[in-house]
Write an enzyme that holds these catalytic residues in place. Sequence first.
Site, PDB file in Angstrom:
ATOM      1  N   LYS A   1      58.502  29.464 100.360  1.00  0.00           N
ATOM      2  CA  LYS A   1      57.635  30.165  99.398  1.00  0.00           C
ATOM      3  C   LYS A   1      58.281  30.123  98.001  1.00  0.00           C
ATOM      4  O   LYS A   1      57.630  29.831  97.007  1.00  0.00           O
ATOM      5  CB  LYS A   1      57.472  31.610  99.835  1.00  0.00           C
ATOM      6  CG  LYS A   1      57.000  32.565  98.746  1.00  0.00           C
ATOM      7  CD  LYS A   1      56.885  34.008  99.205  1.00  0.00           C
ATOM      8  CE  LYS A   1      58.149  34.794  99.065  1.00  0.00           C
ATOM      9  NZ  LYS A   1      58.424  35.355  97.723  1.00  0.00           N
ATOM     10  N   ASN A   2      59.595  30.373  97.958  1.00  0.00           N
ATOM     11  CA  ASN A   2      60.268  30.492  96.661  1.00  0.00           C
ATOM     12  C   ASN A   2      60.564  29.157  96.000  1.00  0.00           C
ATOM     13  O   ASN A   2      61.060  29.115  94.873  1.00  0.00           O
ATOM     14  CB  ASN A   2      61.541  31.324  96.798  1.00  0.00           C
ATOM     15  CG  ASN A   2      61.215  32.791  97.054  1.00  0.00           C
ATOM     16  OD1 ASN A   2      60.037  33.195  96.970  1.00  0.00           O
ATOM     17  ND2 ASN A   2      62.208  33.569  97.388  1.00  0.00           N
TER      18      ASN A   2
ATOM     19  N   CYS B   1      59.175  46.375  90.956  1.00  0.00           N
ATOM     20  CA  CYS B   1      58.665  46.365  92.330  1.00  0.00           C
ATOM     21  C   CYS B   1      59.603  47.256  93.138  1.00  0.00           C
ATOM     22  O   CYS B   1      60.516  47.876  92.609  1.00  0.00           O
ATOM     23  CB  CYS B   1      58.635  44.944  92.878  1.00  0.00           C
ATOM     24  SG  CYS B   1      60.257  44.312  93.230  1.00  0.00           S
TER      25      CYS B   1
ATOM     26  N   ARG C   1      63.510  44.751  87.659  1.00  0.00           N
ATOM     27  CA  ARG C   1      63.249  43.315  87.537  1.00  0.00           C
ATOM     28  C   ARG C   1      62.725  42.907  86.159  1.00  0.00           C
ATOM     29  O   ARG C   1      61.621  42.401  85.994  1.00  0.00           O
ATOM     30  CB  ARG C   1      62.314  42.884  88.653  1.00  0.00           C
ATOM     31  CG  ARG C   1      62.929  43.261  89.999  1.00  0.00           C
ATOM     32  CD  ARG C   1      62.304  42.675  91.181  1.00  0.00           C
ATOM     33  NE  ARG C   1      62.473  41.232  91.250  1.00  0.00           N
ATOM     34  CZ  ARG C   1      61.880  40.506  92.199  1.00  0.00           C
ATOM     35  NH1 ARG C   1      61.083  41.092  93.043  1.00  0.00           N
ATOM     36  NH2 ARG C   1      62.060  39.203  92.236  1.00  0.00           N
TER      37      ARG C   1
ATOM     38  N   ASP D   1      68.119  37.882 100.003  1.00  0.00           N
ATOM     39  CA  ASP D   1      66.868  37.923 100.770  1.00  0.00           C
ATOM     40  C   ASP D   1      67.111  37.969 102.274  1.00  0.00           C
ATOM     41  O   ASP D   1      66.157  38.091 103.042  1.00  0.00           O
ATOM     42  CB  ASP D   1      65.981  36.717 100.435  1.00  0.00           C
ATOM     43  CG  ASP D   1      65.478  36.769  99.006  1.00  0.00           C
ATOM     44  OD1 ASP D   1      64.992  35.747  98.505  1.00  0.00           O
ATOM     45  OD2 ASP D   1      65.611  37.844  98.372  1.00  0.00           O
TER      46      ASP D   1
ATOM     47  N   ARG E   1      53.017  38.270 102.682  1.00  0.00           N
ATOM     48  CA  ARG E   1      53.295  37.594 101.406  1.00  0.00           C
ATOM     49  C   ARG E   1      54.252  36.430 101.605  1.00  0.00           C
ATOM     50  O   ARG E   1      54.273  35.491 100.839  1.00  0.00           O
ATOM     51  CB  ARG E   1      53.928  38.588 100.421  1.00  0.00           C
ATOM     52  CG  ARG E   1      53.017  39.716 100.028  1.00  0.00           C
ATOM     53  CD  ARG E   1      53.600  40.484  98.881  1.00  0.00           C
ATOM     54  NE  ARG E   1      54.024  39.583  97.805  1.00  0.00           N
ATOM     55  CZ  ARG E   1      54.569  40.004  96.684  1.00  0.00           C
ATOM     56  NH1 ARG E   1      54.775  41.301  96.502  1.00  0.00           N
ATOM     57  NH2 ARG E   1      54.928  39.176  95.738  1.00  0.00           N
TER      58      ARG E   1
HETATM   59  C1  EPZ Z   1      63.974  35.148  92.929  1.00  0.00           C
HETATM   60  O1  EPZ Z   1      63.558  36.286  92.209  1.00  0.00           O
HETATM   61  C2  EPZ Z   1      63.283  35.224  94.280  1.00  0.00           C
HETATM   62  N1  EPZ Z   1      61.831  35.197  94.095  1.00  0.00           N
HETATM   63  C3  EPZ Z   1      63.688  36.509  94.999  1.00  0.00           C
HETATM   64  O2  EPZ Z   1      63.078  36.505  96.282  1.00  0.00           O
HETATM   65  C4  EPZ Z   1      65.210  36.503  95.182  1.00  0.00           C
HETATM   66  O3  EPZ Z   1      65.610  37.707  95.794  1.00  0.00           O
HETATM   67  C5  EPZ Z   1      65.879  36.367  93.800  1.00  0.00           C
HETATM   68  O4  EPZ Z   1      65.395  35.174  93.139  1.00  0.00           O
HETATM   69  C6  EPZ Z   1      67.396  36.280  93.905  1.00  0.00           C
HETATM   70  O5  EPZ Z   1      67.750  35.189  94.708  1.00  0.00           O
HETATM   71  C7  EPZ Z   1      61.223  34.001  93.888  1.00  0.00           C
HETATM   72  O6  EPZ Z   1      61.869  32.962  93.843  1.00  0.00           O
HETATM   73  C8  EPZ Z   1      59.740  34.022  93.728  1.00  0.00           C
HETATM   74  P1  EPZ Z   1      66.535  36.727  89.565  1.00  0.00           P
HETATM   75  P2  EPZ Z   1      63.896  36.422  90.610  1.00  0.00           P
HETATM   76  O7  EPZ Z   1      65.904  36.469  88.252  1.00  0.00           O
HETATM   77  O8  EPZ Z   1      63.842  35.091  89.995  1.00  0.00           O
HETATM   78  C9  EPZ Z   1      67.943  40.544  87.088  1.00  0.00           C
HETATM   79  C10 EPZ Z   1      61.811  37.372  98.073  1.00  0.00           C
HETATM   80  O9  EPZ Z   1      62.003  38.308  98.850  1.00  0.00           O
HETATM   81  N2  EPZ Z   1      67.223  39.929  85.951  1.00  0.00           N
HETATM   82  O10 EPZ Z   1      67.543  35.767  90.114  1.00  0.00           O
HETATM   83  O11 EPZ Z   1      63.042  37.492  90.059  1.00  0.00           O
HETATM   84  C11 EPZ Z   1      67.013  40.957  88.225  1.00  0.00           C
HETATM   85  O12 EPZ Z   1      66.468  42.241  87.986  1.00  0.00           O
HETATM   86  C12 EPZ Z   1      62.127  37.538  96.595  1.00  0.00           C
HETATM   87  O13 EPZ Z   1      61.373  36.238  98.404  1.00  0.00           O
HETATM   88  C13 EPZ Z   1      67.293  40.521  84.697  1.00  0.00           C
HETATM   89  O14 EPZ Z   1      67.937  41.553  84.514  1.00  0.00           O
HETATM   90  O15 EPZ Z   1      65.411  36.933  90.682  1.00  0.00           O
HETATM   91  C14 EPZ Z   1      67.942  40.925  89.424  1.00  0.00           C
HETATM   92  O16 EPZ Z   1      68.674  42.136  89.465  1.00  0.00           O
HETATM   93  C15 EPZ Z   1      62.628  38.942  96.280  1.00  0.00           C
HETATM   94  N3  EPZ Z   1      66.647  39.945  83.650  1.00  0.00           N
HETATM   95  C16 EPZ Z   1      68.897  39.769  89.108  1.00  0.00           C
HETATM   96  O17 EPZ Z   1      68.802  39.563  87.679  1.00  0.00           O
HETATM   97  C17 EPZ Z   1      65.921  38.784  83.796  1.00  0.00           C
HETATM   98  O18 EPZ Z   1      65.347  38.287  82.813  1.00  0.00           O
HETATM   99  C18 EPZ Z   1      68.535  38.454  89.790  1.00  0.00           C
HETATM  100  O19 EPZ Z   1      67.153  38.218  89.541  1.00  0.00           O
HETATM  101  C19 EPZ Z   1      65.855  38.192  85.085  1.00  0.00           C
HETATM  102  C20 EPZ Z   1      66.517  38.774  86.145  1.00  0.00           C
END
Ligand code: EPZ
Length: 429
Positions: free
Chosen positions: A22-23, A125, A130, A316, A408
Amino acid sequence: MDKIRIRGGQSLSGTIPIAGAKNAALPLMAACLLSDEELALSNIPHVADIASLAALLAQHGVRVSLNGDDPNQGCQGRVMGLRAETITNTEAPYELVRKMRASILVLGPLLARVGKARVSLPGGCAIGTRPVDLHLKALEQLGATIEIDEGYINAFAPEDGLKGAHITFPFVSVGATENLLMAACLAQGETVLSNVAREPEITDLAECLIAMGAQISGLGTDRLTIQGCEKLHGAHHKVLPDRIETGTYMIAAAITDGHIELTNTRYDLVEALCDKLIEAGVPVSETETGVLVERHHGKLTGIDVMTEPYPGFPTDLQAQFMTLMTKAQGAAMITESIFENRFMHVPELARMGARINVHGSSAMVRGTKTLKGAPVMATDLRASVSLILAGLASSGETIVNRVYHLDRGYERLEEKLAACGAEIERLKE
Ligand code: EPZ
């Protein structure tokens, strides 16, 4: 709202085919906006998030087609065609974005292709606030003008388009890496992205973009270099296997003292989990087409785990691994370093008899011999599946409510588990 009922206690054994990730599929779908030719994606998983993004892309003017559904092969043969010949609308509305945060991934491609975008802020969420500040700051470094107004991101590229830049992310972000990688493909000149995420889904996206004519080097490392080009052409790309689905069912085998072979996947995608399972006493081995987990009443030892960006232990799989540790001998410290609120499964597991104490970003799990089935509440995608796993390993009956969270990200979950001997069924409400 549908529920899932499980009668626990069976040792699962059999084979589970793994779907496309999915990701990986979500950013790959967004990449279609970068070209006016068709992008064909195979091995697309049949899950709700994919349908949500397809609906969002369609209202941007993308022609989405699905064909090759073969009832015998599940969705193995399915191909999704996406063609953004003309982008008729550059707004991603709140009512669609709030349902699926990954909608933010249309921002970079829209800016790069047509020079403007009005995308709703995704909002938080269950697992955290996020924010998307890294996405926005980095796009500004490519020359974009970005304002936030009434909950929307209003972004504009310069008249003559985005310009390449050297960007270093302050910390690793999967989504920000994906947005900037896509935007940089059509920016003028060279872009260097440093401290990027190294998840396999990023490499899969880069490989697809290269097939579309992009010039990208550094795949798999923490630095990607992109030479921007005028336009990208169509391509056909197969989505890589879902490592989180793979890991989830590996843990299902471990927690039920079972024997499951996962096919259409790859051992290297779940190496961090394999190492931890072996350390805990669960035999794991690589096969021709994936991974085999065969636990035969061996001792299950509590071990410590900390989630980290790839190639570390994936956040995850944190909830699923914690569930396994509730049945281990001894204690296990689970530390969540990526998200600030990803222990929503803990109170629900406690209702089933698990002994877990949360201290900030760490949870101390004390193993117990028995879990008891109970009615529990799903809160987010991965917490939901951890409750399914707990139900499989419990005595009695477990009812998981609000399984729309599960739908989802898991394709045909109850079918795949029932095929391995689980007593599991969906209760249509
Ligand atoms: C991706 O989310 C995945 N989703 C998530 O999977 C996964 O948990 C995550 O990466 C980490 O591996 C998809 O790929 C659709 P990040 P993403 O940006 O891109 C903070 C699932 O269950 N952050 O790597 O949103 C953020 O809040 C989902 O399949 C900022 O502060 O994750 C988090 O604490 C859940 N500012 C950390 O960084 C930003 O601009 C990592 O987030 C972006 C992120």
